[in-house]
Design an enzyme around this catalytic site. Structure first.
Site, PDB file in Angstrom:
ATOM      1  N   SER A  12       0.818  -1.220   0.000  1.00  0.00           N
ATOM      2  CA  SER A  12       0.000   0.000   0.000  1.00  0.00           C
ATOM      3  C   SER A  12       0.852   1.270   0.000  1.00  0.00           C
ATOM      4  CB  SER A  12      -0.904  -0.002   1.229  1.00  0.00           C
ATOM      5  OG  SER A  12      -1.640   1.192   1.280  1.00  0.00           O
ATOM      6  N   CYS A  59      -0.021   3.205  10.583  1.00  0.00           N
ATOM      7  CA  CYS A  59       0.618   4.333   9.896  1.00  0.00           C
ATOM      8  C   CYS A  59       1.329   5.245  10.893  1.00  0.00           C
ATOM      9  CB  CYS A  59      -0.384   5.147   9.100  1.00  0.00           C
ATOM     10  SG  CYS A  59       0.456   6.454   8.163  1.00  0.00           S
ATOM     11  N   GLY A 112      11.252  -4.230   2.689  1.00  0.00           N
ATOM     12  CA  GLY A 112      12.561  -4.345   2.060  1.00  0.00           C
ATOM     13  C   GLY A 112      12.684  -5.446   1.041  1.00  0.00           C
TER      14      GLY A 112
HETATM   15  C1  LIG Z   1       5.770   6.366   0.073  1.00  0.00           C
HETATM   16  C2  LIG Z   1       5.136   5.312   0.926  1.00  0.00           C
HETATM   17  C3  LIG Z   1       3.760   5.395   1.221  1.00  0.00           C
HETATM   18  C4  LIG Z   1       3.149   4.435   2.019  1.00  0.00           C
HETATM   19  N1  LIG Z   1       1.810   4.517   2.273  1.00  0.00           N
HETATM   20  C5  LIG Z   1       1.188   3.538   2.983  1.00  0.00           C
HETATM   21  C6  LIG Z   1      -0.227   3.563   3.185  1.00  0.00           C
HETATM   22  O1  LIG Z   1      -0.932   4.465   2.713  1.00  0.00           O
HETATM   23  N2  LIG Z   1      -0.781   2.573   3.932  1.00  0.00           N
HETATM   24  C7  LIG Z   1      -0.028   1.545   4.460  1.00  0.00           C
HETATM   25  O2  LIG Z   1      -0.587   0.662   5.119  1.00  0.00           O
HETATM   26  N3  LIG Z   1       1.304   1.490   4.256  1.00  0.00           N
HETATM   27  C8  LIG Z   1       1.920   2.453   3.537  1.00  0.00           C
HETATM   28  N4  LIG Z   1       3.279   2.386   3.318  1.00  0.00           N
HETATM   29  C9  LIG Z   1       4.055   1.265   3.884  1.00  0.00           C
HETATM   30  C10 LIG Z   1       4.297   0.161   2.844  1.00  0.00           C
HETATM   31  O3  LIG Z   1       3.092  -0.380   2.378  1.00  0.00           O
HETATM   32  C11 LIG Z   1       5.184  -0.967   3.444  1.00  0.00           C
HETATM   33  O4  LIG Z   1       4.512  -1.530   4.545  1.00  0.00           O
HETATM   34  C12 LIG Z   1       6.547  -0.461   3.889  1.00  0.00           C
HETATM   35  O5  LIG Z   1       7.035   0.538   3.010  1.00  0.00           O
HETATM   36  C13 LIG Z   1       7.590  -1.568   3.988  1.00  0.00           C
HETATM   37  O6  LIG Z   1       7.761  -2.236   2.762  1.00  0.00           O
HETATM   38  P1  LIG Z   1       8.909  -1.839   1.677  1.00  0.00           P
HETATM   39  O7  LIG Z   1      10.215  -1.785   2.409  1.00  0.00           O
HETATM   40  O8  LIG Z   1       8.844  -2.936   0.646  1.00  0.00           O
HETATM   41  O9  LIG Z   1       8.526  -0.524   1.121  1.00  0.00           O
HETATM   42  C14 LIG Z   1       3.922   3.352   2.536  1.00  0.00           C
HETATM   43  C15 LIG Z   1       5.296   3.287   2.243  1.00  0.00           C
HETATM   44  C16 LIG Z   1       5.906   4.226   1.442  1.00  0.00           C
HETATM   45  C17 LIG Z   1       7.363   4.094   1.139  1.00  0.00           C
END
Ligand SMILES: Cc1cc2nc3c(=O)[nH]c(=O)nc-3n(C[C@H](O)[C@H](O)[C@H](O)COP(=O)(O)O)c2cc1C
Length: 313
Positions: free
Chosen positions: A29, A140, A254
């Site tokens: 998300s 969040c 990650g």
């Molecule tokens: C720019 C950005 C916006 C995000 N917005 C949301 C969101 O609206 N709702 C949510 O549950 N997680 C949100 N996340 C968290 C991601 O869904 C995810 O849980 C987190 O980034 C870890 O995964 P990753 O390292 O693959 O990015 C956001 C992350 C990023 C980087």
């Protein structure tokens, strides 16, 4: 076909209709908009993915936090978007009808300030064509009220989960925060409260300082850390959560390569979400899916379910 691999996974085994994905690779998300952007630009065929999770959605549209809202760190990204989104009514009007024509299921990530907000969102989205499930964001770190406050302790996490479960017939995934003392306890509590699956992790709270300006870089002072830096933390939390619940665990944090995704699956994740990696490689979710298929071929794995939790004793 003789050599056909089975990559399908079930995310809501306790619900009559279930939530069957063609494969375990989903988008995280907030990092993939509404899926429509990538589809419209024909960046890659998103219909091949297991599921799309859309941007966190609130009752009213939100503009989010003051700029700057993103800053790169040595091995991760700090963001403080603050749930900028179009609001649930615009989502139902403009996005859901498009999703209804897709093969790939779309799960709507919901966020609120109060339990009542979550209930209203769940009720409003129930039965909307094109919406295949809810991901309840109680994690969040970038909003003042609600958000991670709900996810940080078992009592409030349970209260939100119960309320959403009652308000919707859709599969309910509860997204957990790493910013808590005991992830296994929270996971067990929301499972008990009726979650169909848990997803983790959301971002880890952090900050960066502009030394010339002598001020925090982010307009919101603090932000959420994501990307390669958080992977080992996320992996261990998924391992712990998977040991504490008998519902599917969705791993996130990650994941940038098929190897990363397979580690999460072996730690006990039924599916994975790809977020920040998509900012440096738009095709990351699809590349990861292709890499998982390659791994299965090399290792003689016929069904992805053979390796879920394989690293657990
Ligand atoms: C720019 C950005 C916006 C995000 N917005 C949301 C969101 O609206 N709702 C949510 O549950 N997680 C949100 N996340 C968290 C991601 O869904 C995810 O849980 C987190 O980034 C870890 O995964 P990753 O390292 O693959 O990015 C956001 C992350 C990023 C980087």
């Amino acid at each position: 076909m003789k050599n056909k691999k089975d990559l399908s996974v079930q995310l809501a085994p306790k619900r009559q209709k279930g939530l069957l994905l063609a494969n375990p690779v989903m988008t995280a998300s907030g990092t993939f908009g509404y899926g429509t952007e990538t589809a419209d630009d024909h960046l890659f065929d998103i219909q091949q993915l297991g599921a799309i999770i859309c941007k966190g959605t609130t009752l009213e549209p939100r503009e989010g936090n003051p700029q700057p809202r993103m800053v790169e760190t040595a091995s991760g990204l700090l963001n403080s978007i603050g749930l900028q989104n179009i609001g649930v009514e615009a989502l139902i009007r403009e996005k859901a009808p498009v999703w209804a024509t897709w093969r790939v299921p779309v799960i709507v990530n919901i966020a609120g300030k109060t339990i009542d907000d979550y209930v209203k969102l769940a009720e409003r989205l129930d039965g909307v064509k094109g919406v295949s499930g809810l991901e309840v964001n109680i994690s969040c770190p970038n909003v003042k009220a609600g958000g991670a406050e709900f996810g940080a302790n078992p009592e409030s996490a349970v209260a939100v989960t119960r309320a959403v479960r009652k308000a919707s017939s859709l599969p309910v995934i509860v997204k957990l925060t790493p910013n808590t003392g005991n992830i296994a306890k929270i996971a067990a509590a929301v499972a008990e409260a009726g979650a169909d699956a848990v997803s983790l992790i959301n971002t880890l709270q952090g900050m960066a300082i502009d030394t010339r300006r002598r001020r925090p870089v982010l307009g919101n002072i603090t932000g959420g850390l994501s990307g390669p830096a958080v992977k080992p933390v996320a992996l261990y939390m998924v391992y712990q959560a998977a040991g504490a619940v008998d519902i599917p665990v969705i791993g996130c944090g990650g994941i940038a390569t098929a190897q990363d995704a397979i580690e999460f699956i072996m730690a006990g994740a039924t599916a994975v979400q790809v977020g920040t990696a998509g900012f440096t490689n738009t095709r990351a979710p699809l590349d990861i899916l292709e890499g998982i298929k390659e791994f299965m071929k090399e290792e003689g794995i016929k069904d992805i379910k053979e390796i879920i939790g394989a690293a657990r004793s």
